[in-house]
Write a protein that holds these residues in place. Structure first.
Motif, PDB file in Angstrom:
ATOM      1  N   TYR A  52      36.861  59.546  21.086  1.00 13.73           N
ATOM      2  CA  TYR A  52      37.375  58.808  19.932  1.00 13.73           C
ATOM      3  C   TYR A  52      38.587  57.963  20.297  1.00 13.73           C
ATOM      4  O   TYR A  52      38.799  56.885  19.740  1.00 13.73           O
ATOM      5  CB  TYR A  52      37.838  59.790  18.855  1.00 13.73           C
ATOM      6  N   TYR A  54      30.814  57.613  16.917  1.00 16.82           N
ATOM      7  CA  TYR A  54      29.785  57.863  17.907  1.00 16.82           C
ATOM      8  C   TYR A  54      28.437  57.575  17.253  1.00 16.82           C
ATOM      9  O   TYR A  54      28.319  57.601  16.018  1.00 16.82           O
ATOM     10  CB  TYR A  54      29.868  59.308  18.369  1.00 16.82           C
ATOM     11  N   ASN A 108      33.218  58.076  26.288  1.00 15.13           N
ATOM     12  CA  ASN A 108      32.707  58.811  25.127  1.00 15.13           C
ATOM     13  C   ASN A 108      33.809  59.686  24.532  1.00 15.13           C
ATOM     14  O   ASN A 108      33.786  60.908  24.633  1.00 15.13           O
ATOM     15  CB  ASN A 108      31.466  59.617  25.484  1.00 15.13           C
ATOM     16  N   TYR A 114      31.921  55.309  22.723  1.00 17.60           N
ATOM     17  CA  TYR A 114      32.201  55.292  21.297  1.00 17.60           C
ATOM     18  C   TYR A 114      32.435  53.836  20.899  1.00 17.60           C
ATOM     19  O   TYR A 114      32.594  52.953  21.765  1.00 17.60           O
ATOM     20  CB  TYR A 114      33.444  56.131  20.982  1.00 17.60           C
TER      21      TYR A 114
END
Lengths: 122, 113
Positions: free
Chosen positions: A105, A54, A103, A35
């Protein structure tokens, strides 16, 4: 070696929109493994997370800024962007783009851009 | 929001001596399902972006000298520089990534005595 470079106008008028871009080199913003995020640092102060996104376009924002912030991605240019609307002097800061280390947040930031200063002033 | 409180705000240490920085979170950042502490440490030198030093509270990032170490669990964490070098002069920040919003401590400035 992955490098991130922020760009944008150094001066923004109060009540206008701050627009910044982060260009990714040595890697792909479309990577499914990471991200991407924005963090800011007012002069002489600490760090504030603005948001993460993303490559699909999904985002997560800091609730304190959510109503004024939009993040987007342009995979064709290998860039992601930040817009902050209705800026005031309190938005004056060095703005950093960064890669999150996985990957997700909510993660640590393992690669940072050098930062760009945005000053809000008439 | 999880509030991250660092102490001290600044410290001056002689070259070759130990520097210890504390970070306390307002709630636990230990995720019970994987027994990992969602806590990172960064170093920021003057005029530079932050640099990741430690993640998962105690895992050193690749290339970081082994004089830097992280410890702690739950709500109390420590970054230790075992033998301070001149190039370690910087501000150090802790950060939690347990939940949103990601939050940072206020920073600890390390100087040479």
């Amino acid at each position: 070696q992955l490098q991130l470079q922020e760009s944008g106008p150094g001066l923004v008028r109060p009540s206008e929109t701050l627009s910044l871009t982060c260009t990714v080199s040595g890697g792909s913003v479309s990577s499914s493994s990471y991200y991407w995020g924005w963090i800011r640092q007012p002069p002489g102060k600490g760090l504030e997370w603005i948001g993460s996104m993303y490559y699909s376009g999904s985002t997560s924002y800091n609730p304190s800024l959510r109503s004024r912030v939009t993040m987007s991605v342009d995979t064709s240019k290998n860039q992601f962007s930040l817009k902050v609307t209705s800026v005031t002097a309190a938005d004056t800061a060095v703005y950093y783009c960064a890669r999150l280390g996985n990957n997700a947040y909510y993660y640590y930031m393992d690669v940072w851009g050098k930062g760009t200063t945005a000053t809000v002033s008439s | 929001d999880i509030v991250m409180t660092q102490s001290p705000d600044s410290l001056a240490v002689s070259l070759g001596e130990r520097a210890t920085i504390n970070c306390k979170s307002s709630q636990s950042v230990l995720y019970s399902s994987n027994n990992k502490n969602y806590l990172a440490w960064y170093q920021q030198k003057a005029g530079q972006p932050p640099k990741l030093l430690i993640y998962w509270a105690s895992t050193r990032e690749s290339g970081v000298p082994d004089r830097f170490s992280g410890s702690g669990s739950g709500t109390d964490f420590t970054l230790t520089i075992s033998s301070l070098q001149a190039e370690d002069v910087a501000v150090y920040y802790c950060q939690q990534y347990y939940n949103s919003p990601l939050t940072f401590g206020g920073g600890t400035k390390v100087e040479i005595k």
